[in-house]
Design a protein around this motif. Structure first.
Motif, PDB file in Angstrom:
ATOM      1  N   ILE A  62       0.875  -1.169   0.272  1.00  0.00           N
ATOM      2  CA  ILE A  62      -0.038   0.108  -0.008  1.00  0.00           C
ATOM      3  C   ILE A  62       0.969   1.243   0.059  1.00  0.00           C
ATOM      4  CG2 ILE A  62      -1.914   1.280   1.297  1.00  0.00           C
ATOM      5  CD1 ILE A  62      -2.621  -1.316   2.679  1.00  0.00           C
ATOM      6  N   GLY A  63       0.433   2.129  -1.046  1.00  0.00           N
ATOM      7  CA  GLY A  63       1.337   3.694  -0.866  1.00  0.00           C
ATOM      8  C   GLY A  63       0.274   4.603  -0.221  1.00  0.00           C
ATOM      9  N   LEU A  64       0.513   4.958   0.763  1.00  0.00           N
ATOM     10  CA  LEU A  64      -0.329   6.161   1.350  1.00  0.00           C
ATOM     11  C   LEU A  64       0.295   7.445   1.156  1.00  0.00           C
ATOM     12  CD1 LEU A  64      -0.692   4.621   4.939  1.00  0.00           C
ATOM     13  CD2 LEU A  64      -2.253   4.481   3.307  1.00  0.00           C
ATOM     14  N   MET A  65      -0.307   8.346   0.619  1.00  0.00           N
ATOM     15  CA  MET A  65      -0.088   9.466   0.093  1.00  0.00           C
ATOM     16  C   MET A  65      -0.783  10.766   0.869  1.00  0.00           C
ATOM     17  SD  MET A  65       1.125   9.279  -3.871  1.00  0.00           S
ATOM     18  CE  MET A  65       2.422   7.901  -4.388  1.00  0.00           C
ATOM     19  N   PRO A  66      -0.267  11.435   1.557  1.00  0.00           N
ATOM     20  CA  PRO A  66      -1.207  12.756   2.448  1.00  0.00           C
ATOM     21  C   PRO A  66      -1.787  13.589   1.614  1.00  0.00           C
ATOM     22  CG  PRO A  66       1.245  12.933   2.438  1.00  0.00           C
ATOM     23  CD  PRO A  66       1.208  11.755   1.725  1.00  0.00           C
ATOM     24  N   ALA A  67      -2.809  13.936   1.978  1.00  0.00           N
ATOM     25  CA  ALA A  67      -3.862  14.811   1.274  1.00  0.00           C
ATOM     26  C   ALA A  67      -3.284  16.148   0.987  1.00  0.00           C
ATOM     27  CB  ALA A  67      -5.054  15.198   2.138  1.00  0.00           C
ATOM     28  N   PRO A  68      -2.285  16.682   1.759  1.00  0.00           N
ATOM     29  CA  PRO A  68      -1.688  18.186   1.391  1.00  0.00           C
ATOM     30  C   PRO A  68      -0.798  17.836   0.110  1.00  0.00           C
ATOM     31  CG  PRO A  68      -1.608  17.714   3.798  1.00  0.00           C
ATOM     32  CD  PRO A  68      -2.136  16.641   3.313  1.00  0.00           C
ATOM     33  N   GLN A  69      -0.246  16.663  -0.063  1.00  0.00           N
ATOM     34  CA  GLN A  69       0.481  16.407  -1.175  1.00  0.00           C
ATOM     35  C   GLN A  69      -0.297  16.031  -2.165  1.00  0.00           C
ATOM     36  OE1 GLN A  69       3.953  13.448  -0.717  1.00  0.00           O
ATOM     37  NE2 GLN A  69       2.419  12.208  -1.976  1.00  0.00           N
ATOM     38  N   GLY A  70      -1.023  15.184  -2.247  1.00  0.00           N
ATOM     39  CA  GLY A  70      -1.914  14.776  -3.364  1.00  0.00           C
ATOM     40  C   GLY A  70      -1.513  13.355  -3.667  1.00  0.00           C
ATOM     41  N   VAL A  71      -2.303  12.845  -4.583  1.00  0.00           N
ATOM     42  CA  VAL A  71      -2.171  11.119  -4.712  1.00  0.00           C
ATOM     43  C   VAL A  71      -1.904  11.156  -6.325  1.00  0.00           C
ATOM     44  CG1 VAL A  71      -4.486  10.677  -5.234  1.00  0.00           C
ATOM     45  CG2 VAL A  71      -2.915   8.778  -4.266  1.00  0.00           C
ATOM     46  N   MET A  72      -1.135  10.018  -6.497  1.00  0.00           N
ATOM     47  CA  MET A  72      -1.107   9.677  -8.197  1.00  0.00           C
ATOM     48  C   MET A  72      -1.559   8.183  -8.108  1.00  0.00           C
ATOM     49  SD  MET A  72       2.927   9.573  -9.140  1.00  0.00           S
ATOM     50  CE  MET A  72       3.922   8.148  -8.591  1.00  0.00           C
ATOM     51  N   PRO A  73      -2.045   7.573  -9.510  1.00  0.00           N
ATOM     52  CA  PRO A  73      -2.155   6.070  -9.532  1.00  0.00           C
ATOM     53  C   PRO A  73      -0.645   5.506  -9.616  1.00  0.00           C
ATOM     54  CG  PRO A  73      -2.558   7.217 -11.556  1.00  0.00           C
ATOM     55  CD  PRO A  73      -2.559   8.398 -10.375  1.00  0.00           C
ATOM     56  N   TRP A  74      -0.376   4.400  -8.765  1.00  0.00           N
ATOM     57  CA  TRP A  74       0.736   3.600  -8.919  1.00  0.00           C
ATOM     58  C   TRP A  74       0.557   1.959  -8.429  1.00  0.00           C
ATOM     59  CZ3 TRP A  74       3.820   0.822  -5.579  1.00  0.00           C
ATOM     60  CH2 TRP A  74       4.930   0.585  -6.173  1.00  0.00           C
ATOM     61  N   PRO A  75       1.182   1.317  -9.197  1.00  0.00           N
ATOM     62  CA  PRO A  75       2.289   1.255 -10.296  1.00  0.00           C
ATOM     63  C   PRO A  75       1.531   1.551 -11.679  1.00  0.00           C
ATOM     64  CG  PRO A  75       2.230  -0.551  -9.439  1.00  0.00           C
ATOM     65  CD  PRO A  75       1.306  -0.167  -8.642  1.00  0.00           C
ATOM     66  N   ALA A  76       2.382   1.993 -12.667  1.00  0.00           N
ATOM     67  CA  ALA A  76       1.848   2.261 -14.131  1.00  0.00           C
ATOM     68  C   ALA A  76       1.720   0.953 -14.655  1.00  0.00           C
ATOM     69  CB  ALA A  76       2.947   3.192 -14.414  1.00  0.00           C
ATOM     70  N   GLY A  77       0.431   0.778 -15.160  1.00  0.00           N
ATOM     71  CA  GLY A  77       0.269  -0.530 -16.189  1.00  0.00           C
ATOM     72  C   GLY A  77       0.076  -1.549 -15.208  1.00  0.00           C
TER      73      GLY A  77
END
Length: 248
Positions: A62-77
């Motif tokens: 699981i890749g947790l990304m904080p709300a102030p930073q934003g999130v991106m889909p990962w991993p590609a493909g």
């Protein structure tokens, strides 16, 4: 303040310097934690570049990304494992994590105490966390051309003291990023050699990041023993009349 996820993505995946940094740190992580089956591996901040070796063998990543930073889909493909979350409220059950990596998470946090308490909560007994922060004595923290030039840099003693205050047990100390944070071809090409020299001469060379591995040790509750029993007598004789001396 947290960096924007697009800036982090562009640095690590679209610049040569970012790819060099990614490989140097990830090699240290993998040397410390060999990918193993059946484990739950979580990254917080922007730890995605370090988690790819764990995708296949682990039970869950699981890749947790904080709300102030934003999130991106990962991993590609592949099936997405990135999650947008509040910095101090993670959508993970208590004690479910075996391995936890923080990259660009602690040094940019506005609530470091609450963040470390959340790290403690999600780790299982005996679980390990690896906290990666900019080295205040290194070159990378002095340049705002990389993500390591933002937030609060640490000395190893500062990082160790902060984690101990939250009941973590320090296990191992590592460093990485010994090459200068330069995009010039010479430094990029010789970066692997600088990493090798730096690991051998870490006593005299300052890496760009400190990496501190800590564990969560939970002690079994002690059962009351003889001393506790004596302090709390059963009082089975309460209510009986006390003997008195008979008159002569």
């Amino acid at each position: 303040m947290h960096l924007d996820v697009l800036d982090l993505r562009n640095f690590y995946y679209r610049t040569q310097l970012g790819r060099v940094a990614q490989k140097a740190i990830r090699d240290q992580v993998v040397s410390l934690w060999r990918p193993d089956k059946g484990q739950t591996v979580v990254g917080f901040g922007f730890a995605a570049p370090l988690l790819r070796p764990y995708l296949e063998p682990s039970r869950r990543v699981i890749g947790l990304m904080p709300a102030p930073q934003g999130v991106m889909p990962w991993p590609a493909g592949m099936e997405n494992v990135s999650v947008l979350c509040e910095e101090t409220q993670w959508p993970i059950e208590t004690g479910m994590v075996d391995r936890l990596v923080l990259l660009h998470g602690l040094e940019t946090s506005e609530q470091p105490t609450a963040l470390l308490e959340e790290c403690w909560r999600v780790l299982g007994p005996g679980g390990r966390a690896l906290v990666i922060v900019p080295n205040r004595s290194g070159l990378w923290s002095r340049s705002d051309k990389t993500p390591f030039g933002y937030g609060r840099p640490y000395s190893m003693s500062q990082l160790d003291a902060q984690l101990r205050r939250h009941n973590f047990v320090a296990e191992r100390q590592l460093s990485a990023l010994y090459a200068p944070p330069s995009s010039r071809r010479f430094w990029l090409r010789t970066a692997p050699a600088w990493e090798r020299f730096g690991h051998r001469l870490s006593a005299v060379m300052a890496g760009g990041v400190h990496m501190l591995e800590v564990s969560k040790q939970v002690h079994a509750p002690q059962r009351p023993g003889l001393a506790a029993t004596v302090r709390r007598p059963l009082k089975v004789l309460e209510g009986l009349p006390k003997p008195a001396a008979e008159p002569a």
